[in-house]
Design an enzyme around this catalytic site. Structure first.
Site, PDB file in Angstrom:
ATOM      1  CG  ASP A 116     -20.751 -16.573 -15.628  1.00 47.34           C
ATOM      2  OD1 ASP A 116     -19.637 -16.885 -15.185  1.00 47.34           O
ATOM      3  OD2 ASP A 116     -21.329 -15.526 -15.281  1.00 47.34           O
TER       4      ASP A 116
HETATM    5  C1  BGC Z   1     -18.955 -14.259 -13.188  1.00 45.80           C
HETATM    6  C2  BGC Z   1     -18.353 -13.768 -14.480  1.00 45.80           C
HETATM    7  C3  BGC Z   1     -16.877 -14.070 -14.510  1.00 45.80           C
HETATM    8  C4  BGC Z   1     -16.669 -15.548 -14.295  1.00 45.80           C
HETATM    9  C5  BGC Z   1     -15.223 -15.973 -14.374  1.00 45.80           C
HETATM   10  C6  BGC Z   1     -18.559 -15.692 -12.861  1.00 45.80           C
HETATM   11  O1  BGC Z   1     -18.932 -16.059 -11.587  1.00 45.80           O
HETATM   12  O2  BGC Z   1     -20.362 -14.179 -13.266  1.00 45.80           O
HETATM   13  O3  BGC Z   1     -18.588 -12.391 -14.619  1.00 45.80           O
HETATM   14  O4  BGC Z   1     -16.339 -13.646 -15.726  1.00 45.80           O
HETATM   15  O5  BGC Z   1     -17.173 -15.895 -13.022  1.00 45.80           O
HETATM   16  O6  BGC Z   1     -14.503 -15.560 -13.280  1.00 45.80           O
END
Ligand code: BGC
Length: 745
Positions: A306
């Protein structure tokens, strides 16, 4: 072998693959050839994912959002394998599909200039439709899709989302969230399919099937990504990205099964939990990412980190002593791709680690093979792939109708004293409250922007709740309120207006949010909303309370006095129309709660609680239980039976029941089958949902429904942490009836 020869081999194998479609063999051969030709730098580049801003123009001119020099640096110098997000952080807003097509095309052009021409895989959070493409079909959020109890709608959402992404040239969707929503304070509860494992499994896998079809390389399909593996959704303090303490038993009982089902449904990518479980950050957890994910669940795709989370093992978690050690820990734990996202530090550090012998090149080869396999399987190497034509595929009338139906089925009528609802269209209605006249409160986060709160970006022709009521009314609809969620509402004015109206529709709830900006300290609503509600309830005029927002905020005192209560959660772009359809009886409601609605802010006792939680009758007393939801008709289930009284271990159990529409209106009802293991070596929930079916019935119509319970449905995680079935008695429950059957060794 010369590079040119390798590329030709890959191309011909890929073309052969088009004809024969023996993907397994062709893909494997391609991957081995390609890997053999790659430098270490190129391999590590494949493991690197950067945000759009890394290639984005600082001062974009017109449609030229990419800075060509930056794009070349990323692809030619750093061999970047993946890019994510919409231009441009931090505003990241939706773009037209033409702009998306251009972005994807420009990236392809530079890819062609790279030595091995390995395509970039572009990822996007299209969590309730193609959220970053202007004009896309924006569905109810996952919590609402769960409230529909309708897997067919979830499948269609997946199909439509994939299609609309492909029109943009996009293919990889960071969705669905397979975390279970068992902590109502968590600001991403609404991104889940609710608190129940079975419901989330059914809805999530249906979405994946719709999105991917049998082959996600097809021009109208796309890849899904299971999020956020695993345990992210259960922070003990309710705040985003904070510690969960999940025992192995609980993990296996509640948190792993949805991911296991998503993997079986064919999701080729998985995103790692951004927080920590039992003191171990998701990105450092070898047991979860390798032993369980690969060894037990048989996941063959790739795991992406993430946002910035590998760095955070050092900067935030203090698990690593340096950024370099953080990279080593994450890669060795099983993370295959790093969402870095703003620089190339991951590549630089990983290169050093391999050169120093601290990370074996075999681990790099493993990660890169997984990434390349997904790219091959997705058809990204096929040079002819073009975006899907918008005509007939983007925001179609059929997509709109599906979305409207999903919104209608996702709204829960929780209370309807003396059949106050549906209202007569000729009624004089006062509409007020902070969520009554906004579209953003219907949609929530990840809508046009990350937080979804910029109302100016929302389409002007989609009605809010107030406008939809106004359009359908033949009486009068008066609005008292502001233009944004935080605009103060003049209580005296609202009370005075109430006097001239027959009924009050009071829309309360939450403004849009996601992730850390959505953290709260209590489920209680702001005092301004409570004061407004109490003043209106005191007028003596009947109040229809409508709640919108991602979490069950406490409404107990107001709901008790209100004549009607509608729980809307986040019904999406058609939510205003759908609410008005229900309020005026143009649609007979059938949504059911996918979570337990708490009575008080600390009442976090869920429907599948343990027997010990029944010991004191005050422990489990939700305002509305899981599965609750009224209709304007009535339904009765009778004649519950099983095909035998006694079963052998390993047998399937057939459960049958009749469901009848005893009311005077056609409607839909969800019949839910719950199970309880009457005595077991580990305490079992008082009941657990094991099957459900939604049926449409005309007045007086009866249908016989049958359900198969498998040994898996009878199983639990035993004392030794292995899944077992214990012989003995089980109780199956449907509606007001229950029946006991035995399982013998
Ligand atoms: C979130 C994810 C998301 C990713 C990309 C993160 O901050 O936790 O759910 O897919 O960002 O945007």
């Amino acid at each position: 072998m010369r590079i040119k020869t390798i590329i030709l081999m890959i191309m011909s194998l890929t073309m052969a693959g088009c004809a024969v479609r023996n993907k397994e063999q062709v893909g494997q051969q391609n991957i081995e050839n390609l890997l053999a030709a790659m430098t270490l730098e190129e391999k590590i580049g494949q493991m690197t994912q950067v945000d759009f801003s890394v290639i984005g123009a600082v001062d974009p001119q017109g449609d030229e959002l990419i800075d060509p020099a930056k794009l070349q640096e990323a692809l030619l110098k750093h061999h970047v394998g993946s890019i994510l997000n919409t231009p441009s952080t931090p505003n990241n807003i939706a773009r037209s599909y033409h702009i998306w097509q251009k972005i994807i095309h420009d990236i392809k052009v530079v890819t062609e200039q790279t030595r091995l021409k390995i395509p970039v895989i572009y990822g996007i959070d299209a969590i309730h439709g193609a959220t970053y493409t202007q004009g896309a079909t924006l569905f109810p959020q996952a919590i609402n899709m769960a409230a529909t109890f309708n897997p067919e709608l979830s499948l269609k959402e997946g199909e439509i989302t994939a299609r609309e992404l492909r029109v943009s040239g996009l293919q990889w969707n960071f969705s669905p969230v397979m975390d279970i929503g068992r902590q109502p304070l968590w600001p991403r509860l609404w991104e889940t399919y609710g608190e129940d494992v079975h419901l989330a499994t059914v809805l999530g896998t249906s979405y994946i099937k719709g999105h991917q079809g049998d082959d996600f390389a097809q021009g109208n399909k796309g890849l899904t990504c299971l999020k956020h593996y695993v345990g992210y959704s259960f922070p003990i303090n309710g705040k985003d990205r904070s510690p969960a303490w999940i025992s192995e038993r609980m993990l296996r009982e509640y948190f792993l099964p949805t991911f296991e089902a998503g993997i079986k449904a064919g999701a080729p990518t998985i995103m790692v939990n951004s927080a920590e479980v039992d003191g171990i950050p998701g990105h450092a957890n070898y047991q979860y990412l390798t032993t369980i994910l690969r060894g037990e669940l048989g996941f063959k795709g790739f795991a992406v980190s993430d946002w910035e989370d590998i760095k955070r093992l050092y900067t935030r978690d203090k698990l690593a002593a340096s950024p370099k050690e953080a990279v080593k820990i994450a890669v060795m734990a099983g993370v295959d791709m790093s969402m870095v996202p703003f620089d190339f530090s991951f590549s630089d550090l990983l290169l050093e680690l391999v050169k120093d012998g601290e990370v074996p090149e075999s681990r790099i080869d493993e990660a890169v093979s997984r990434i390349l396999k997904v790219k091959f399987d997705a058809g990204l190497f096929e040079p002819s792939t073009q975006p899907l034509a918008a005509e007939g595929h983007f925001a179609t009338a059929e997509a709109l109708a599906t979305n409207r139906q999903a919104a209608r089925e996702s709204i829960v009528l929780a209370k309807n004293t003396d059949h106050i609802l549906p209202l007569k269209k000729s009624a004089r209605i006062l509409v007020t409250g902070p969520t009554a006249n906004l579209l953003n409160v219907l949609n929530g986060g990840w809508t046009f922007t990350w937080q979804g709160d910029d109302e100016s970006l929302y389409p002007k022709d989609n009605p809010t709740l107030f406008k939809a009521l106004q359009q359908k009314s033949t009486g009068s609809v008066t609005y008292v309120g502001g233009n944004s969620f935080n605009d103060p509402i003049d209580i005296n004015k609202a009370v005075a207006a109430a006097k001239n109206n027959d009924v009050i529709v009071l829309a309360i709830g939450e403004k849009p949010y996601t992730e850390t900006p959505g953290n709260i300290d209590s489920l209680n609503l702001e005092s301004s909303q409570i004061e407004l509600a109490n003043a209106l309830l005191a007028t003596g005029k009947p109040v229809i309370l409508v709640t919108l927002g991602g979490r069950p905020r406490i409404i107990t005192a107001q709901a008790e006095k209100a004549a009607g209560v509608i729980l809307g959660f986040l019904p999406g772009m058609e939510g205003g129309e759908a609410l008005a359809d229900i309020i005026f009886g143009d649609y007979n409601p059938n949504g059911k709660l996918p979570i337990t609605y708490p009575r008080n802010t600390n009442d976090i006792v869920l429907y599948d609680h343990k027997p010990i939680e029944n010991f004191d009758p005050n422990v489990y007393k939700p305002l509305y239980p899981f599965g609750h939801g009224l209709s304007y008709s009535q339904f009765q289930t009778t004649g519950l039976s099983t095909d035998k009284n006694t079963y052998k271990m390993g047998d399937d159990i057939t459960v049958s029941v009749h469901v009848k529409n005893t009311g005077s209106l056609t409607g839909k009802e969800t019949v839910m089958v719950y199970l309880n293991d009457l005595a077991a070596s580990v305490t079992r929930p008082n009941k657990q949902l094991k099957a459900f079916k939604k049926v449409a019935l005309t007045p007086g119509q009866t249908e016989k429904l049958s359900f198969i319970l498998t040994p898996q449905d009878l199983s639990f995680i035993g004392v030794d942490l292995k899944r077992i079935v214990e012989p003995g008695e089980f109780k199956v429950m449907v509606g007001a009836e229950s029946i006991v059957f035995s399982v013998t060794p």
